[in-house]
Design a protein around this motif. Structure first.
Motif, PDB file in Angstrom:
ATOM      1  N   ALA A 139      -4.853   6.155  -1.913  1.00 15.49           N
ATOM      2  CA  ALA A 139      -3.644   5.092  -1.694  1.00 15.49           C
ATOM      3  C   ALA A 139      -3.722   4.229  -3.036  1.00 15.49           C
ATOM      4  CB  ALA A 139      -4.041   4.074  -0.576  1.00 15.49           C
ATOM      5  N   ARG A 140      -2.671   3.821  -3.526  1.00 16.04           N
ATOM      6  CA  ARG A 140      -2.349   2.763  -4.248  1.00 16.04           C
ATOM      7  C   ARG A 140      -2.213   1.394  -3.645  1.00 16.04           C
ATOM      8  NH1 ARG A 140       1.085   2.417  -9.932  1.00 16.04           N
ATOM      9  NH2 ARG A 140       1.157   0.276 -10.059  1.00 16.04           N
ATOM     10  N   ILE A 141      -2.782   0.306  -4.312  1.00 17.13           N
ATOM     11  CA  ILE A 141      -2.510  -0.858  -3.607  1.00 17.13           C
ATOM     12  C   ILE A 141      -2.165  -1.802  -4.732  1.00 17.13           C
ATOM     13  CG2 ILE A 141      -3.462  -2.794  -2.106  1.00 17.13           C
ATOM     14  CD1 ILE A 141      -5.707   0.200  -1.967  1.00 17.13           C
ATOM     15  N   ASP A 142      -1.032  -2.463  -4.455  1.00 14.61           N
ATOM     16  CA  ASP A 142      -0.399  -3.482  -5.676  1.00 14.61           C
ATOM     17  C   ASP A 142      -0.779  -4.836  -5.040  1.00 14.61           C
ATOM     18  OD1 ASP A 142       0.882  -2.066  -7.784  1.00 14.61           O
ATOM     19  OD2 ASP A 142       1.697  -0.871  -5.984  1.00 14.61           O
ATOM     20  N   PHE A 143      -1.013  -5.803  -5.577  1.00 12.92           N
ATOM     21  CA  PHE A 143      -1.370  -7.179  -5.466  1.00 12.92           C
ATOM     22  C   PHE A 143      -0.315  -8.174  -6.142  1.00 12.92           C
ATOM     23  CE2 PHE A 143      -5.091  -4.671  -4.290  1.00 12.92           C
ATOM     24  CZ  PHE A 143      -5.269  -5.319  -3.075  1.00 12.92           C
TER      25      PHE A 143
ATOM     26  N   VAL B 242       0.881  -1.155  -0.150  1.00 11.93           N
ATOM     27  CA  VAL B 242       0.004  -0.047  -0.037  1.00 11.93           C
ATOM     28  C   VAL B 242       0.885   1.211   0.125  1.00 11.93           C
ATOM     29  CG1 VAL B 242      -1.734   1.226   1.288  1.00 11.93           C
ATOM     30  CG2 VAL B 242      -1.849  -1.336   1.245  1.00 11.93           C
ATOM     31  N   THR B 243       0.519   1.981  -0.987  1.00 16.22           N
ATOM     32  CA  THR B 243       1.320   3.449  -1.052  1.00 16.22           C
ATOM     33  C   THR B 243       0.299   4.357  -0.661  1.00 16.22           C
ATOM     34  OG1 THR B 243       2.787   2.778  -2.869  1.00 16.22           O
ATOM     35  CG2 THR B 243       2.665   5.084  -2.569  1.00 16.22           C
TER      36      THR B 243
ATOM     37  N   LYS C   2      -1.832 -14.590  -7.630  1.00 15.49           N
ATOM     38  CA  LYS C   2      -2.054 -15.821  -6.865  1.00 15.49           C
ATOM     39  C   LYS C   2      -2.088 -15.530  -5.513  1.00 15.49           C
ATOM     40  CE  LYS C   2      -1.229 -18.728 -10.972  1.00 15.49           C
ATOM     41  NZ  LYS C   2      -0.396 -19.838 -11.269  1.00 15.49           N
ATOM     42  N   ASN C   3      -2.961 -14.878  -4.732  1.00 16.11           N
ATOM     43  CA  ASN C   3      -2.793 -14.883  -3.310  1.00 16.11           C
ATOM     44  C   ASN C   3      -2.271 -13.520  -2.712  1.00 16.11           C
ATOM     45  OD1 ASN C   3      -4.001 -17.252  -3.226  1.00 16.11           O
ATOM     46  ND2 ASN C   3      -2.123 -18.444  -2.953  1.00 16.11           N
ATOM     47  N   GLY C   4      -2.162 -12.359  -3.344  1.00 19.70           N
ATOM     48  CA  GLY C   4      -1.842 -11.204  -2.760  1.00 19.70           C
ATOM     49  C   GLY C   4      -2.815 -10.709  -2.118  1.00 19.70           C
ATOM     50  N   LEU C   5      -2.750 -10.548  -0.711  1.00 17.70           N
ATOM     51  CA  LEU C   5      -3.640  -9.928   0.116  1.00 17.70           C
ATOM     52  C   LEU C   5      -3.317  -8.574   0.911  1.00 17.70           C
ATOM     53  CD1 LEU C   5      -6.175 -10.837   1.911  1.00 17.70           C
ATOM     54  CD2 LEU C   5      -4.576 -11.793   3.364  1.00 17.70           C
ATOM     55  N   ASN C   6      -4.551  -7.950   0.931  1.00 18.91           N
ATOM     56  CA  ASN C   6      -4.525  -6.699   1.908  1.00 18.91           C
ATOM     57  C   ASN C   6      -5.260  -7.190   2.981  1.00 18.91           C
ATOM     58  OD1 ASN C   6      -4.125  -4.115   2.984  1.00 18.91           O
ATOM     59  ND2 ASN C   6      -5.303  -3.111   1.630  1.00 18.91           N
ATOM     60  N   PRO C   7      -4.847  -7.739   4.005  1.00 20.57           N
ATOM     61  CA  PRO C   7      -5.384  -8.396   5.086  1.00 20.57           C
ATOM     62  C   PRO C   7      -6.657  -7.513   5.931  1.00 20.57           C
ATOM     63  CG  PRO C   7      -3.290  -7.589   5.908  1.00 20.57           C
ATOM     64  CD  PRO C   7      -3.313  -7.207   4.408  1.00 20.57           C
TER      65      PRO C   7
END
Length: 186
Positions: free
Chosen positions: A60-64, A41-42, A67-72
């Protein structure tokens, strides 16, 4: 002249305001998703863009990772979040408060938008085969962040394992293991 504070921050004297106070560069660059959760998260809030002070917004910019990138699961105690998927596919959702604890979730594709109400636990998950990118608008210049697992199992000092064992209906050994996993997360 006395300083004027708004939301804990000093308002800058208008005579000293400059264009750089309203400028941030870098949201075009992907964040590092190689960490264990596979997301980055930026956040551009008032700490990184002084001109946001008193405006009640941040971004915010959120990069994932694929296959399973998670922002919990997390909350923003001071902001509602509006998320727009720019690339990829995300499974997102939030849970309402007691007594229902109802999950509202959706699979989002490029161009889709989802709203996470202020203070509710929410998450984003990339189950797709390609990286995903989303942008989020938040209704506060300082939205705050409480990541649920980090707060519960990584607090400093730790919450008593007796309390957590009873609350989560786990044995103390499992609680101790979980606390060890999150002890360096703060």
């Amino acid at each position: 002249m006395n300083a004027v504070f708004v939301n804990g921050l000093v308002c800058k004297n208008p005579n000293y305001v400059k264009p750089e106070d309203f400028f941030f560069s870098g949201l075009d660059k992907a964040g590092d998703t190689s960490k264990n959760l596979g997301s980055n998260v930026t956040l551009v809030n008032v700490d990184r863009l002084a001109g946001l002070n008193t405006l009640g917004i941040s971004l915010a910019r959120i990069d994932f990772a694929p296959k399973n990138g998670l922002n919990p699961p997390h909350i923003h105690p001071r902001a509602t979040e509006v998320l727009t998927v720019m690339e990829g596919t995300l499974y997102v959702g939030f849970v309402t408060s007691a007594p229902e604890f109802k999950l509202f979730s959706k699979v989002l594709n490029k161009g889709d938008v989802f709203v996470f109400p202020q203070g509710l636990i929410h998450f984003q998950f990339n189950f797709g085969a390609v990286p995903a990118v989303a942008f989020a608008g938040l209704s506060s210049q300082n939205p705050g962040l409480v990541t649920i697992a980090n707060a519960v199992f990584g607090s400093n000092p730790p919450i008593s394992d007796d309390v957590l064992a009873k609350a989560f209906q786990l044995d103390k050994k499992t609680v101790d293991w979980l606390q060890a996993q999150f002890s360096n997360s703060n």
